[in-house]
Design a protein around this motif. Sequence first.
Motif, short mmCIF file in Angstrom:
data_model
loop_
_atom_site.label_atom_id
_atom_site.label_comp_id
_atom_site.label_asym_id
_atom_site.label_seq_id
_atom_site.Cartn_x
_atom_site.Cartn_y
_atom_site.Cartn_z
N MET A 123 0.84 -1.18 0.00
CA MET A 123 0.00 0.00 0.00
C MET A 123 0.89 1.24 0.00
N SER A 124 0.50 2.23 -0.81
CA SER A 124 1.29 3.44 -0.93
C SER A 124 0.38 4.65 -0.76
N THR A 125 0.98 5.84 -0.95
CA THR A 125 0.20 7.07 -0.85
C THR A 125 -0.94 7.08 -1.86
N THR A 126 -0.76 6.42 -3.00
CA THR A 126 -1.81 6.41 -4.03
C THR A 126 -3.11 5.83 -3.50
N GLN A 127 -3.03 4.66 -2.88
CA GLN A 127 -4.25 4.03 -2.34
C GLN A 127 -4.84 4.85 -1.20
N VAL A 128 -3.98 5.39 -0.33
CA VAL A 128 -4.47 6.20 0.79
C VAL A 128 -5.16 7.46 0.25
N ALA A 129 -4.54 8.12 -0.72
CA ALA A 129 -5.13 9.33 -1.29
C ALA A 129 -6.47 9.04 -1.94
N LEU A 130 -6.56 7.93 -2.66
CA LEU A 130 -7.83 7.56 -3.29
C LEU A 130 -8.88 7.23 -2.24
N GLY A 131 -8.46 6.57 -1.14
CA GLY A 131 -9.40 6.25 -0.06
C GLY A 131 -9.92 7.50 0.62
N LEU A 132 -9.02 8.43 0.95
CA LEU A 132 -9.45 9.67 1.60
C LEU A 132 -10.24 10.54 0.62
N PRO B 165 -20.59 12.38 -12.86
CA PRO B 165 -19.40 11.94 -13.58
C PRO B 165 -18.26 12.96 -13.53
N ILE B 166 -18.59 14.26 -13.59
CA ILE B 166 -17.55 15.28 -13.50
C ILE B 166 -16.87 15.22 -12.14
N ALA B 167 -17.68 15.10 -11.07
CA ALA B 167 -17.12 15.02 -9.72
C ALA B 167 -16.25 13.78 -9.56
N THR B 168 -16.66 12.67 -10.17
CA THR B 168 -15.88 11.43 -10.10
C THR B 168 -14.50 11.63 -10.71
N VAL B 169 -14.46 12.23 -11.90
CA VAL B 169 -13.18 12.46 -12.59
C VAL B 169 -12.31 13.43 -11.79
N VAL B 170 -12.91 14.51 -11.29
CA VAL B 170 -12.14 15.52 -10.54
C VAL B 170 -11.55 14.92 -9.27
N LEU B 171 -12.35 14.16 -8.52
CA LEU B 171 -11.87 13.58 -7.27
C LEU B 171 -10.74 12.58 -7.51
N ILE B 172 -10.89 11.73 -8.53
CA ILE B 172 -9.83 10.78 -8.86
C ILE B 172 -8.57 11.52 -9.29
N GLY B 173 -8.75 12.56 -10.12
CA GLY B 173 -7.60 13.35 -10.58
C GLY B 173 -6.87 14.03 -9.43
N LEU B 174 -7.63 14.67 -8.52
CA LEU B 174 -7.01 15.34 -7.38
C LEU B 174 -6.29 14.34 -6.47
N SER B 175 -6.89 13.16 -6.28
CA SER B 175 -6.26 12.15 -5.42
C SER B 175 -4.95 11.67 -6.01
N LEU B 176 -4.94 11.42 -7.32
CA LEU B 176 -3.71 10.97 -7.98
C LEU B 176 -2.66 12.07 -7.99
N TRP B 177 -3.09 13.32 -8.15
CA TRP B 177 -2.14 14.44 -8.09
C TRP B 177 -1.51 14.53 -6.70
N TYR B 178 -2.34 14.40 -5.67
CA TYR B 178 -1.81 14.45 -4.30
C TYR B 178 -0.80 13.33 -4.08
#
Length: 651
Positions: free
Chosen positions: A59-68, A312-325
């Motif tokens: 588990m890395s920051t990627t999974q934690v960021a996506l979870g949060l 769908p827009i919110a889904t894309v934005v949240l995934i994008g922000l999580s991956l950026w973080y």
Amino acid sequence: MKNKIRIIFQLIFLALVVYVGVRPLFDPGYAQDFEAYCPFGGISSFFSKLQLGTMSCQMSTTQVALGLGLLVGVMLFGKLFCSYVCPLGTIMEWIGRLGDKLKIRFDIPKVIDRPLRLLKYVLLFLTIYFTMTMSELFCKQYDPYFALVNLFKNPDITLVYAIIAVVITFLGSLFFRMFWCKYLCPLGAISNIFLNIYGALGVIVLFAILKMWIIKDLSYVYLLGGLVVVGIITEVIFKRGFFMPFAKIHRDNTTCNNCGLCEAECPQGIDLTKFDVINDVDCNLCGDCVKSCKVKHSITIGKTKVTNYLPPIATVVLIGLSLWYASTFEFTTISERWGNFEKIKNVQVFRMEGLKSVKCYGSAMSLKMQLATIPGIVGLDAYASSHTVEIYYDPSLMNAEKVKESIFTPIKQEVNKVDDDMKDSISVCEVSVIGLFDNIDFSNFAWALKKGEGVYGFETHFGEPVRAIIYFNEELTSLIQVERLIKAKTIKVRVPKGFDIREINFKVEEAKLIPGKIDVKEYRKRLFKSYNKMFNKYKTYKPEQLKVFVFKMPEAGAANAKRSLSFLMSHLSNNEGIVRFATAYTDAIYAYVYFNPEKTTPEKVKEELMSKKITVTYTNGNKETVENPFELDPVGEVKTAVEVNLPDIMN
């Protein structure tokens, strides 16, 4: 009217899972990782980070960021992951539709429905509890998604649990509406907790106050328990969200004609016509009801007729922000301090990137155990995702070069077979190689050399850069050709299903031929990897108190002998009279079994060595009886430890 956008999203994420599954068929070197973007694994690992200070394995920051990010999305927009992303939820929804067509799917009666929802909170608590106390992702043992995508073959899967989970999930969804999502999914449970933001924040604030000012060693298990209680109250008792999410489905009862189309299309079976604002915890803001309504603006997302494209827009934005973080910040996989760290006034930090052997919690802890034995090193931060380590040390005892040397593990490896009848025909060269440091580098280095006919083996020694001693036959290759092998841009590596092409980037700083040649016997002696383990209070004895059974053991020279020797050593340690097991190369390969003659006898030592079945104790304390990897009939002699005089530290 079908919600085509949601179907497209579901198909995209299903296609990504299929791609990960089938890619090894045309790319044998590809390492499948179905957990790479698992939000629940990230949330579980976050609790492990809070409780133990360590991230769960892989588990890395990627999974934690996506979870949060998922939880933030729950509070703002509802359970978008469940409706637009979750592959298992998508399949269960489609299976449910099949049940409808077959007219065999039913809604569970309300008197049973509420108590049955408790199951997912029990699963949530147990799954995160075992993860946060062991730093191992417990959900992999039974998760039906993980079992299916790995075809039940992953070693982390407990087969019985997984089969039961898969059968219950599929049959449950066929006969009952969204059975997995409503009654068993722990991610759904934790999402529902944050639909009651007042309760969740209340528990978090209370726990923080208790931990900061009253009970400083209060376990995070109590935080988990408090949040689970909030979820149970929210779903089982009230079955509605409180204030959250901000975006909700609204029904205008002045224009609604109660045709029932929205209820028919709702995957969750919510009675929409009974409410003006949908607060039901089962609502995933999928938008199917909005799409199905034939009266314009009668059913909307938000009071102000918010666009139907919000989910769908919110889904894309949240995934994008999580991956950026996750790409910007990285959590430590482990953060350990020991010794007199607090007392050192001027602690220094040595940082090293690209240490590819640090790739998960287990490998990071293995490095920590190695460093903890070295005087002057007092701490480690490891970042498995970027393969980076930060090592804390006392500058009065260490310097940066010594720290780097402490994480270097020299190896000896044969790359091609050598003929036994070769005499004084093996040449030796020393090559200084940039980019060669850890075990993964060594593996790639071996595959690069393997391509060269007449290149037999190598050993590595610490240096800046690392020095590689290479053994080869000048009649078949040359020093210049050896350099070319090392500087190759790609290598061909054998993998379980064929071969893989890997890119490498070794650079040669210097290469020189060492004068003189050696014979096969000397070559084998130089490449032999000695084995040396002490146990059963070996260091409490004086040499005069111990005897040593010495015998020839050519089997110890096999390339894969280390694991087998460890098994045999573990078995020998069960006899409290045996205190050390070692191998060394003199004129031949010998094994040395040290024992206390007051507690055991040479005959008993031989009996242990010749056992058909041996008992192995693993690092987690579990014991297993296995076949003896060696068929030994040892013939040797008993000497005193003083006569043998074998060094405690060997290569």
